[in-house]
Design a protein around this motif. Structure first.
Motif, PDB file in Angstrom:
ATOM      1  N   ARG A  16      -5.352  40.624  17.359  1.00 42.31           N
ATOM      2  CA  ARG A  16      -4.171  40.486  16.918  1.00 42.31           C
ATOM      3  C   ARG A  16      -4.023  39.787  16.012  1.00 42.31           C
ATOM      4  NH1 ARG A  16      -0.750  39.088  22.029  1.00 42.31           N
ATOM      5  NH2 ARG A  16       1.068  39.719  20.543  1.00 42.31           N
ATOM      6  N   GLY A  17      -3.304  39.812  15.027  1.00 42.23           N
ATOM      7  CA  GLY A  17      -2.891  38.853  13.859  1.00 42.23           C
ATOM      8  C   GLY A  17      -2.685  39.716  12.460  1.00 42.23           C
ATOM      9  N   GLY A  18      -2.296  38.798  11.422  1.00 45.57           N
ATOM     10  CA  GLY A  18      -2.084  39.249  10.224  1.00 45.57           C
ATOM     11  C   GLY A  18      -2.976  38.469   9.228  1.00 45.57           C
ATOM     12  N   ARG A  19      -2.434  38.696   7.984  1.00 43.20           N
ATOM     13  CA  ARG A  19      -3.253  37.962   6.895  1.00 43.20           C
ATOM     14  C   ARG A  19      -2.998  36.373   6.839  1.00 43.20           C
ATOM     15  NH1 ARG A  19       0.485  41.254   3.823  1.00 43.20           N
ATOM     16  NH2 ARG A  19       1.970  40.213   3.046  1.00 43.20           N
ATOM     17  N   ALA A  20      -1.764  35.925   7.312  1.00 44.34           N
ATOM     18  CA  ALA A  20      -1.682  34.523   7.021  1.00 44.34           C
ATOM     19  C   ALA A  20      -2.366  33.766   8.545  1.00 44.34           C
ATOM     20  CB  ALA A  20      -0.150  34.347   7.555  1.00 44.34           C
ATOM     21  N   GLY A  21      -2.486  34.557   9.388  1.00 46.27           N
ATOM     22  CA  GLY A  21      -3.400  33.932  10.461  1.00 46.27           C
ATOM     23  C   GLY A  21      -4.852  33.836  10.329  1.00 46.27           C
ATOM     24  N   GLU A  22      -5.204  35.066   9.377  1.00 44.99           N
ATOM     25  CA  GLU A  22      -6.706  35.041   9.179  1.00 44.99           C
ATOM     26  C   GLU A  22      -6.984  34.050   8.259  1.00 44.99           C
ATOM     27  OE1 GLU A  22     -10.128  38.302   8.919  1.00 44.99           O
ATOM     28  OE2 GLU A  22      -8.616  38.178  10.405  1.00 44.99           O
ATOM     29  N   PHE A  23      -6.099  33.821   7.232  1.00 44.30           N
ATOM     30  CA  PHE A  23      -6.350  32.825   6.122  1.00 44.30           C
ATOM     31  C   PHE A  23      -6.430  31.297   6.774  1.00 44.30           C
ATOM     32  CE2 PHE A  23      -4.267  29.259   4.139  1.00 44.30           C
ATOM     33  CZ  PHE A  23      -4.746  29.227   2.855  1.00 44.30           C
ATOM     34  N   CYS A  24      -5.553  30.982   7.788  1.00 42.86           N
ATOM     35  CA  CYS A  24      -5.774  29.711   8.433  1.00 42.86           C
ATOM     36  C   CYS A  24      -6.855  29.783   9.332  1.00 42.86           C
ATOM     37  CB  CYS A  24      -4.384  29.702   9.591  1.00 42.86           C
ATOM     38  SG  CYS A  24      -2.904  29.279   8.740  1.00 42.86           S
ATOM     39  N   MET A  25      -7.657  30.964  10.174  1.00 39.07           N
ATOM     40  CA  MET A  25      -8.771  30.604  10.721  1.00 39.07           C
ATOM     41  C   MET A  25      -9.962  30.370   9.709  1.00 39.07           C
ATOM     42  SD  MET A  25      -9.071  33.147  13.869  1.00 39.07           S
ATOM     43  CE  MET A  25      -8.851  35.019  13.134  1.00 39.07           C
ATOM     44  N   GLY A  26      -9.839  30.966   8.489  1.00 43.41           N
ATOM     45  CA  GLY A  26     -10.949  30.718   7.215  1.00 43.41           C
ATOM     46  C   GLY A  26     -10.686  29.423   6.865  1.00 43.41           C
ATOM     47  N   LEU A  27      -9.588  28.836   6.799  1.00 42.11           N
ATOM     48  CA  LEU A  27      -9.517  27.633   6.124  1.00 42.11           C
ATOM     49  C   LEU A  27      -9.948  26.466   7.450  1.00 42.11           C
ATOM     50  CD1 LEU A  27      -7.614  25.682   4.015  1.00 42.11           C
ATOM     51  CD2 LEU A  27      -5.895  25.675   6.008  1.00 42.11           C
ATOM     52  N   ALA A  28      -9.551  26.737   8.389  1.00 39.61           N
ATOM     53  CA  ALA A  28      -9.855  25.676   9.671  1.00 39.61           C
ATOM     54  C   ALA A  28     -11.378  25.588   9.843  1.00 39.61           C
ATOM     55  CB  ALA A  28      -9.064  26.116  10.744  1.00 39.61           C
ATOM     56  N   GLN A  29     -12.256  26.727   9.765  1.00 40.78           N
ATOM     57  CA  GLN A  29     -13.547  26.794   9.908  1.00 40.78           C
ATOM     58  C   GLN A  29     -14.203  26.312   8.786  1.00 40.78           C
ATOM     59  OE1 GLN A  29     -15.492  30.510   9.267  1.00 40.78           O
ATOM     60  NE2 GLN A  29     -16.530  30.366  11.476  1.00 40.78           N
ATOM     61  N   LEU A  34     -12.836  23.745   6.757  1.00 41.92           N
ATOM     62  CA  LEU A  34     -12.365  22.457   6.809  1.00 41.92           C
ATOM     63  C   LEU A  34     -13.310  21.591   7.808  1.00 41.92           C
ATOM     64  CD1 LEU A  34      -8.362  22.444   6.576  1.00 41.92           C
ATOM     65  CD2 LEU A  34     -10.014  21.468   5.021  1.00 41.92           C
ATOM     66  N   GLN A  35     -13.791  21.937   8.877  1.00 48.29           N
ATOM     67  CA  GLN A  35     -14.512  21.483   9.765  1.00 48.29           C
ATOM     68  C   GLN A  35     -13.854  20.234  10.348  1.00 48.29           C
ATOM     69  OE1 GLN A  35     -17.482  22.333  11.487  1.00 48.29           O
ATOM     70  NE2 GLN A  35     -16.619  24.410  10.881  1.00 48.29           N
ATOM     71  N   THR A  80      -7.869  20.924  14.976  1.00 50.55           N
ATOM     72  CA  THR A  80      -7.425  22.285  15.470  1.00 50.55           C
ATOM     73  C   THR A  80      -9.058  22.714  16.216  1.00 50.55           C
ATOM     74  OG1 THR A  80      -5.943  22.800  13.819  1.00 50.55           O
ATOM     75  CG2 THR A  80      -7.474  24.442  14.655  1.00 50.55           C
ATOM     76  N   LEU A  81     -10.202  22.486  15.350  1.00 47.51           N
ATOM     77  CA  LEU A  81     -11.263  22.773  16.015  1.00 47.51           C
ATOM     78  C   LEU A  81     -11.698  22.007  17.259  1.00 47.51           C
ATOM     79  CD1 LEU A  81     -13.684  23.853  12.765  1.00 47.51           C
ATOM     80  CD2 LEU A  81     -12.113  25.209  14.032  1.00 47.51           C
ATOM     81  N   GLU A  82     -11.414  20.678  17.157  1.00 48.73           N
ATOM     82  CA  GLU A  82     -11.586  19.963  18.448  1.00 48.73           C
ATOM     83  C   GLU A  82     -10.789  20.515  19.852  1.00 48.73           C
ATOM     84  OE1 GLU A  82     -11.252  15.357  20.053  1.00 48.73           O
ATOM     85  OE2 GLU A  82     -10.725  15.879  17.926  1.00 48.73           O
ATOM     86  N   ARG A  83      -9.596  20.980  19.405  1.00 49.28           N
ATOM     87  CA  ARG A  83      -8.690  21.472  20.400  1.00 49.28           C
ATOM     88  C   ARG A  83      -9.428  22.731  20.933  1.00 49.28           C
ATOM     89  NH1 ARG A  83      -3.803  22.382  18.848  1.00 49.28           N
ATOM     90  NH2 ARG A  83      -3.975  21.852  16.680  1.00 49.28           N
ATOM     91  N   GLY A 141     -12.179  26.252  25.070  1.00 49.21           N
ATOM     92  CA  GLY A 141     -13.122  27.205  25.238  1.00 49.21           C
ATOM     93  C   GLY A 141     -13.198  28.269  24.322  1.00 49.21           C
ATOM     94  N   LEU A 142     -12.526  28.050  23.357  1.00 48.91           N
ATOM     95  CA  LEU A 142     -12.321  29.115  22.202  1.00 48.91           C
ATOM     96  C   LEU A 142     -13.171  28.730  21.061  1.00 48.91           C
ATOM     97  CD1 LEU A 142      -8.425  28.675  21.676  1.00 48.91           C
ATOM     98  CD2 LEU A 142      -9.601  30.350  22.832  1.00 48.91           C
ATOM     99  N   ARG A 143     -14.040  29.784  20.441  1.00 58.49           N
ATOM    100  CA  ARG A 143     -14.851  29.952  19.413  1.00 58.49           C
ATOM    101  C   ARG A 143     -14.211  30.520  18.345  1.00 58.49           C
ATOM    102  NH1 ARG A 143     -18.834  32.949  19.450  1.00 58.49           N
ATOM    103  NH2 ARG A 143     -20.149  31.977  18.262  1.00 58.49           N
ATOM    104  N   ILE A 144     -13.962  30.003  17.212  1.00 57.25           N
ATOM    105  CA  ILE A 144     -13.239  30.342  15.966  1.00 57.25           C
ATOM    106  C   ILE A 144     -14.016  31.553  15.559  1.00 57.25           C
ATOM    107  CG2 ILE A 144     -14.153  28.800  14.367  1.00 57.25           C
ATOM    108  CD1 ILE A 144     -11.295  28.942  13.120  1.00 57.25           C
TER     109      ILE A 144
END
Length: 445
Positions: free
Chosen positions: A350-363, A365-366, A396-399, A404-407
């Motif tokens: 589930r999700g749209g392009r804004a959320g997908e952008f944020c996942m790519g960004l967070a991954q 940024l590390q 974000t990635l630490e939390r 138990g979430l894998r981006i």
């Protein structure tokens, strides 16, 4: 979160997320129809009547703005279609003179088909003394659905869904939509002849091309049947054999620039993505934070655009280049999400392009220290979910790991909603009643 309270900006150093949400509210407020319509309204015709027709996510708010600003003693009637739940509350004392109906977006439904049929019926009997005021905003392509001969509503739904999941750019999708429609691509304007047509539009597309916004129902179309056919072939989207033959023969062609049907017509862009980004930049500077607008025309795969933004944010955070800290980096446009194939029986993300952008960004940024971000759709809905977008923080990635979430797994199944919902990092606003597309803000402290 609402757009009402903009009295004071939160302290960016102490409340980075709240500060980014404040900038989003500023951007949305700049694009609200009531703040932008008065300067572009034509005078009522000396003779004849004024008919209002419109479609888009901002349609309900645009109709109310016209009702509030139109002379009380001047005739006014019409029909506008907007997305379900996107009709704003009616201000006390504002009489309704324009009917507003709701339909489905992004995949069209029977309500949108009925609205389009009614609009064409309303154009019958118009004269050269009449004025047609067209209110067009993003989302109108799906909301204003009238399939070309040889196509059913079910065909249009299937083709539209395939385009949305293909990763096609908005201009490519709308080229196809225009040629498979009896109302888009300038055909609504043709139906209004010989009346004068004035179009007020809110841009949600890179470049602010009115022929792309809502598939340009009232403006000339420079694309061709051959272009539409090439796009369908590029993304391997099937259409009925008779429709393919009509495209090959050019019998589904749209009215072109220079066509006499558009003589005397006017188009006014009342709100644009750039204006909203500049408003957010001014608000950031007023709060003591340098602001840089990259572009309002960024396109591409959402996660990849997120990675590019992450590289820029890291360079600023680590080296003070190309911008000095503290600063906020702003961008807009319309990215896309290519839905990945899933193993049979696996859950759909589930999700749209804004959320997908944020996942790519967070991954990418590390966990970079000092970097916060928000990405959201200015209409308040990211795709088909109930959130506008999401936020990213240094932890974000630490939390996520702690939960138990894998981006990477969430990216594989396009599940931005599930990832950020579990972290409490969704941005939920409800419909904003406007639409100037993607808003992205990265704060580097």
């Amino acid at each position: 979160m609402t757009t009402a309270d903009l009295s004071a900006a939160p302290d960016p150093a102490r409340q980075p997320r709240e500060f980014l949400e404040y900038l989003y509210r500023v951007a949305v407020r700049r694009a609200l129809p009531l703040h932008n319509t008065a300067a572009f309204l034509p005078a009522p015709p000396a003779q004849g009547r004024t008919l209002v027709l419109g479609a888009g996510k901002a349609g309900g708010a645009m109709a109310q703005a016209v009702e509030a600003l139109w002379p009380a003693d001047a005739p006014l009637s019409g029909l506008v279609v907007t997305r379900y739940h996107h009709t704003p509350p009616r201000p006390e004392g504002l009489a309704q003179r324009i009917e507003v109906v709701e339909a489905a977006h992004p995949v069209p439904d029977a309500a949108g088909l009925a609205a389009a049929q009614r609009m064409l019926e309303l154009t019958r009997g118009l004269t050269e003394n009449d004025l047609v005021l067209c209110l067009i905003s993003g989302g109108g392509s799906a909301l204003l659905t009238l399939p070309a001969d040889g196509l059913t509503l079910e065909d249009k739904q299937r083709i539209n869904k395939a385009l949305l999941e293909s990763g096609a750019a908005i201009d490519e999708m709308n080229c196809v939509r225009k040629h498979l429609s009896r109302i888009k691509g300038g055909r609504l304007a043709a139906a209004c002849a010989p009346a004068r047509v004035v179009t007020l539009t809110i841009s949600d597309v890179p470049g602010d091309d009115p022929s792309v916004i809502a598939s340009g129902p009232t403006v000339p179309d420079a694309t061709t049947c051959a272009d539409a056919l090439a796009i369908l072939e590029r993304y391997r989207i099937d259409v009925p054999r008779a429709v393919r033959a009509a495209l090959e023969a050019g019998t589904l062609e749209t009215p072109k620039p220079g066509d006499a049907v558009f003589a005397g017509h006017a188009v006014h862009m009342i709100a644009t993505p750039r204006q909203s980004l500049e408003a957010a930049a001014e608000a950031a500077r007023a709060a003591g934070i340098a602001a840089h607008v990259l572009s309002d025309e960024i396109e591409g795969e959402s996660r990849e655009v997120g990675k590019v933004h992450a590289a820029l944010a890291r360079a600023v955070a680590r080296h003070g280049q190309p911008f000095a800290r503290p600063c906020v980096i702003l961008s807009g446009g319309e990215t896309t999400v290519t839905v990945r194939l899933r193993p049979p029986g696996s859950p759909r993300g589930r999700g749209g392009r804004a959320g997908e952008f944020c996942m790519g960004l967070a991954q990418a940024l590390q966990g970079q220290a000092g970097v916060w971000a928000l990405a959201a759709d200015t209409d308040g809905i990211d795709g088909v979910e109930d959130n506008a977008g999401a936020c990213v923080a240094p932890d974000t990635l630490e939390r996520a790991a702690g939960a138990g979430l894998r981006i990477a797994s969430h990216l594989d199944r396009n599940d931005a909603y599930g990832f950020f919902d579990a972290l409490g990092d969704l941005v939920v606003t409800g419909p904003t009643h406007t639409n100037v597309n993607d808003f992205r803000a990265i704060l580097v402290l």
